[in-house]
Motif scaffolding. Structure first.
Motif, short mmCIF file in Angstrom:
data_model
loop_
_atom_site.label_atom_id
_atom_site.label_comp_id
_atom_site.label_asym_id
_atom_site.label_seq_id
_atom_site.Cartn_x
_atom_site.Cartn_y
_atom_site.Cartn_z
N ARG A 1 45.06 33.70 62.84
CA ARG A 1 44.79 32.65 61.95
C ARG A 1 45.34 32.83 60.47
O ARG A 1 46.13 32.09 59.72
N TYR A 2 44.78 33.96 60.15
CA TYR A 2 45.11 34.37 58.64
C TYR A 2 46.52 34.56 58.40
O TYR A 2 47.02 34.07 57.33
N PHE A 3 47.22 35.33 59.15
CA PHE A 3 48.68 35.61 58.66
C PHE A 3 49.58 34.14 59.04
O PHE A 3 50.65 34.14 58.24
N ARG A 4 49.07 33.37 59.90
CA ARG A 4 49.75 31.95 60.09
C ARG A 4 49.66 31.15 58.77
O ARG A 4 50.36 30.80 58.17
N GLU A 5 48.26 31.40 58.21
CA GLU A 5 48.14 30.57 57.01
C GLU A 5 48.87 31.14 55.62
O GLU A 5 49.28 30.34 54.85
N LYS A 6 48.71 32.42 55.52
CA LYS A 6 49.62 33.10 54.64
C LYS A 6 51.10 32.52 54.81
O LYS A 6 51.64 32.41 53.62
N GLU A 7 51.53 32.79 56.05
CA GLU A 7 53.01 32.08 56.19
C GLU A 7 53.13 30.93 55.58
O GLU A 7 54.28 30.63 54.83
N ARG A 8 52.30 30.07 55.89
CA ARG A 8 52.59 28.75 55.55
C ARG A 8 52.33 28.42 53.85
O ARG A 8 53.11 27.78 53.31
N GLU A 9 51.60 29.37 53.38
CA GLU A 9 51.38 29.52 51.92
C GLU A 9 52.78 29.97 51.27
O GLU A 9 53.20 29.37 50.39
N GLN A 10 53.54 30.79 51.87
CA GLN A 10 54.55 31.48 51.42
C GLN A 10 55.82 30.39 51.54
O GLN A 10 56.57 30.33 50.64
N ILE A 11 55.62 29.75 52.93
CA ILE A 11 56.96 29.01 52.87
C ILE A 11 56.76 27.61 51.99
O ILE A 11 57.71 27.25 51.45
N SER A 12 55.36 27.14 51.76
CA SER A 12 55.30 26.27 50.72
C SER A 12 55.69 26.74 49.31
O SER A 12 56.30 25.70 48.74
N ALA A 13 55.40 27.59 48.73
CA ALA A 13 55.64 28.48 47.63
C ALA A 13 57.26 28.18 47.54
O ALA A 13 57.91 28.00 46.50
N LEU A 14 57.98 28.71 48.70
CA LEU A 14 59.36 28.94 48.64
C LEU A 14 60.02 27.52 48.50
O LEU A 14 60.98 27.39 47.74
N ARG A 15 59.63 26.73 49.11
CA ARG A 15 59.95 25.21 49.02
C ARG A 15 60.07 24.50 47.79
O ARG A 15 60.91 24.07 47.45
N LYS A 16 58.65 24.86 47.32
CA LYS A 16 58.38 24.32 45.83
C LYS A 16 59.30 25.09 44.95
O LYS A 16 60.20 24.28 44.17
N HIS A 17 59.71 26.28 45.12
CA HIS A 17 60.75 27.03 44.13
C HIS A 17 62.25 26.55 44.39
O HIS A 17 62.79 26.13 43.43
N HIS A 18 62.60 26.25 45.84
CA HIS A 18 63.93 25.67 45.92
C HIS A 18 64.03 24.14 45.20
O HIS A 18 64.97 23.82 44.68
N GLU A 19 63.04 23.53 45.52
CA GLU A 19 62.85 21.83 44.63
C GLU A 19 62.93 22.22 43.20
O GLU A 19 63.89 21.37 42.49
N GLU A 20 62.35 23.03 42.62
CA GLU A 20 62.45 23.21 41.20
C GLU A 20 63.63 23.82 40.76
O GLU A 20 64.39 23.30 39.46
N GLU A 21 64.29 24.78 41.47
CA GLU A 21 65.76 24.97 41.38
C GLU A 21 66.81 24.05 41.46
O GLU A 21 67.62 23.91 40.61
N ILE A 22 66.76 22.99 42.25
CA ILE A 22 67.61 22.08 42.51
C ILE A 22 67.38 21.26 41.51
O ILE A 22 68.58 20.63 40.81
N ASP A 23 66.28 20.91 40.96
CA ASP A 23 65.97 19.86 39.85
C ASP A 23 66.64 20.38 38.55
O ASP A 23 67.39 19.78 37.68
#
Length: 112
Positions: A63-85
């Motif tokens: 559960r801990y590692f799934r949550e960490k993975e979700r956080e990383q994916i969310s941060a990566l998604r946000k980073h890509h959205e900022e790059e696109i902008d």
């Protein structure tokens, strides 16, 4: 390893994806919470003992590692959205520059 050396979250995620693509590692774990895995590492005294506490510990770790993975994916998604902008704004700026230069060329033609 070269991906991790490039730095940051991106390198860590690339390295993690490479590990996933080479196999899940489940063949080395054995059944979660059933004692020491086949890979040589036991994962701690509770997991080595197996039983209900071992299963609970394994579930909490998963559960801990799934949550960490979700956080990383969310941060990566946000980073890509900022790059696109950023790149879209840069495109707009450059298009304005192109129009400005075209206008100057047109003015030069009219001066002749």
């Amino acid at each position: 390893m070269a991906a991790a050396a490039r730095g940051g979250l991106r390198g860590a995620l690339v390295l993690q994806q490479q590990r996933w693509s080479s196999g899940s590692g489940a063949d080395q774990l054995g059944e979660l919470g059933k004692g020491a895995g086949k890979g040589g590492g036991g994962g701690g005294a509770i997991r080595e003992a197996g039983g209900a506490f071992g299963k609970k510990q394994a579930a909490e770790e998963e559960r801990y590692f799934r949550e960490k993975e979700r956080e990383q994916i969310s941060a990566l998604r946000k980073h890509h959205e900022e790059e696109i902008d950023h790149h879209q704004k840069e495109i707009e700026r450059l298009q304005k520059e192109i129009e400005r230069h075209k206008h100057k060329i047109k003015e030069l033609k009219h001066d002749n």
